[in-house]
Design an enzyme around this catalytic site. Structure first.
Site, PDB file in Angstrom:
ATOM      1  N   THR A 138       0.836  -1.196   0.000  1.00 56.26           N
ATOM      2  CA  THR A 138       0.000   0.000   0.000  1.00 56.26           C
ATOM      3  C   THR A 138       0.872   1.247   0.000  1.00 56.26           C
ATOM      4  O   THR A 138       1.822   1.338   0.786  1.00 56.26           O
ATOM      5  CB  THR A 138      -0.892  -0.005   1.265  1.00 56.26           C
ATOM      6  N   SER A 139       0.574   2.191  -0.900  1.00 52.76           N
ATOM      7  CA  SER A 139       1.253   3.488  -0.949  1.00 52.76           C
ATOM      8  C   SER A 139       2.761   3.301  -1.153  1.00 52.76           C
ATOM      9  O   SER A 139       3.171   2.819  -2.197  1.00 52.76           O
ATOM     10  CB  SER A 139       0.908   4.282   0.316  1.00 52.76           C
ATOM     11  N   SER A 140       3.589   3.629  -0.156  1.00 53.33           N
ATOM     12  CA  SER A 140       5.022   3.388  -0.311  1.00 53.33           C
ATOM     13  C   SER A 140       5.283   1.902  -0.592  1.00 53.33           C
ATOM     14  O   SER A 140       6.167   1.548  -1.388  1.00 53.33           O
ATOM     15  CB  SER A 140       5.765   3.822   0.955  1.00 53.33           C
ATOM     16  N   HIS A 274      -6.614   8.514  -0.874  1.00 51.30           N
ATOM     17  CA  HIS A 274      -5.404   7.757  -0.560  1.00 51.30           C
ATOM     18  C   HIS A 274      -5.587   7.101   0.802  1.00 51.30           C
ATOM     19  O   HIS A 274      -5.729   7.830   1.776  1.00 51.30           O
ATOM     20  CB  HIS A 274      -4.210   8.707  -0.553  1.00 51.30           C
TER      21      HIS A 274
END
Ligand SMILES: *[C@@H]1O[C@H](CO)[C@@H](O)[C@H](O)[C@H]1NC(C)=O
Length: 363
Positions: A138-140, A274
């Site tokens: 997720t994300s990074s 996000h």
């Protein structure tokens, strides 16, 4: 009615918590790990053999523990018999290194090399199926999934990433790249594809298939990154940027699932910011693990009663390459170390290099 509802909730909570095993730090020296990424594994008591492995990577400020408890991959591991490894980012901000040339390059160093060596170690020592290693995040952790897809296409069969950016989009001197994050880094499909190919120059094997999820209301990693990922991965697989299918309201209302042939899937979530929540069972479908059961050996078998294979289910499976004298160990296979009894000569052109007293590998 109230009692029934209470009962159902209680059962749901109990089943969510009732894991067959627990999260454990990997203490073995698994090879070069230049940035000291800590590894935590969830290994259910009942495994499928050979065992698939999922690398699950957290978001910035996250931890291995948070991603373990914040997703239900561990519950699914119990159900299906795969192992999950949750790496823990070594930086103080808890973000992954997705910017340095080292991390973006095959065997170049950075966070990605530690993860790659954990995968190689798991294949050699845990009975992990080399053809069924996957990454999600997720994300990074989504960005890192793309990094692994580009720099280690030899190790991974598929990736599924939630709210990330293309491979190489953060490349540069800073850990955070505002231009990319804000969706202002637009490249041609060829340029994005070339960037992926530069991660492991000369690689000619089968590349991992890539599924990516993004929300249209994402103001941390703007949704233009979704369009750039489409350009990148369709170019890598040499397919059209026009979807071969685009199913509305799938897997839920407001989401659309666009496919570009069998290897690229782009899921856009209308109005979602996000980050897009993990859809773990969907990700397992993408990995081809949905019908896997502990003890089974056939990845595609929907039945639960696979007849036992000729291999007896030993608990500590020695490397499959152990046997006839004169056998050689394949690229990345183990070739030495305390307690190891398999072939010690590597197949040409690889040489046996000691990572530590317990593990040497053909590199
Ligand atoms: C798929 O269709 C939806 C509308 O239903 C659209 O918003 C989305 O951009 C399409 N996806 C792709 C990748 O073209």
């Amino acid at each position: 009615m109230f009692a029934l509802r209470t009962f159902i909730i209680a059962v749901a909570i109990a089943s969510a918590n009732a894991l067959t095993s627990s999260l454990q730090q990997v203490t073995a020296n698994f090879g070069s790990n230049p940035t000291n990424v800590k590894m935590y594994q969830y290994k259910p008591t009942a495994l499928a053999t050979p065992t698939p492995l999922i690398i699950a990577m957290h978001y910035c400020t996250g931890t291995a523990q948070a991603y373990f408890s914040g997703t239900n991959l561990a519950q699914l591991a119990d159900q299906h018999g795969f192992i999950v490894v949750y790496p823990n980012a070594p930086t103080s901000g808890g973000c992954w290194d997705v910017a340095t040339t080292a991390t973006l390059t095959h065997n170049g160093g950075g966070d990605s090399l530690g993860i790659a060596n954990l995968v190689r170690y798991a294949i050699a020592n845990w009975g992990v199926d080399a053809s069924r290693v996957f990454a999600t995040g997720t994300s990074s952790g989504a960005m890192m999934t793309n990094v692994l897809m580009g720099a280690y296409p030899d190790l991974f069969a598929a990736g599924s990433l939630y709210s990330g950016v293309p491979y190489g989009c953060f490349a540069g001197p800073s850990a955070w790249n505002s231009q990319c994050a804000q969706g202002q880094l637009s490249k041609t499909p060829q340029a994005w594809g070339d960037q992926v190919r530069s991660g492991y120059p000369g690689f000619t094997g089968t590349r991992p298939k890539v599924q990516f999820w993004h929300g249209t209301a994402d103001t941390t990693l703007y949704p233009q990154n979704f369009q750039e990922e489409i350009k990148q991965w369709t170019n890598v697989f040499g397919v059209s940027q026009t979807p071969t299918a685009n199913i509305s309201n799938n897997p839920q209302s407001g989401y659309s699932r666009a496919s570009f042939g069998p290897n690229v899937q782009a899921i856009l979530a209308q109005g979602v910011g996000h980050t897009v929540p993990e859809h773990e069972t969907d990700t397992l479908d993408w990995f081809g693990l949905s019908s896997l059961t502990p003890g089974s050996s056939n990845p595609g078998n929907p039945g639960t009663t696979t007849p036992p294979t000729s291999t007896p289910p030993t608990t500590s499976a020695p490397p499959a390459t152990t046997s006839p004298t004169g056998a050689t160990a394949a690229h990345y296979a183990q070739c030495g170390g305390i307690g190891y009894s398999g072939p010690t000569v590597c197949a040409a052109p690889y040489t046996c290099k000691a990572a530590n007293a317990y593990y040497s590998q053909c590199l």
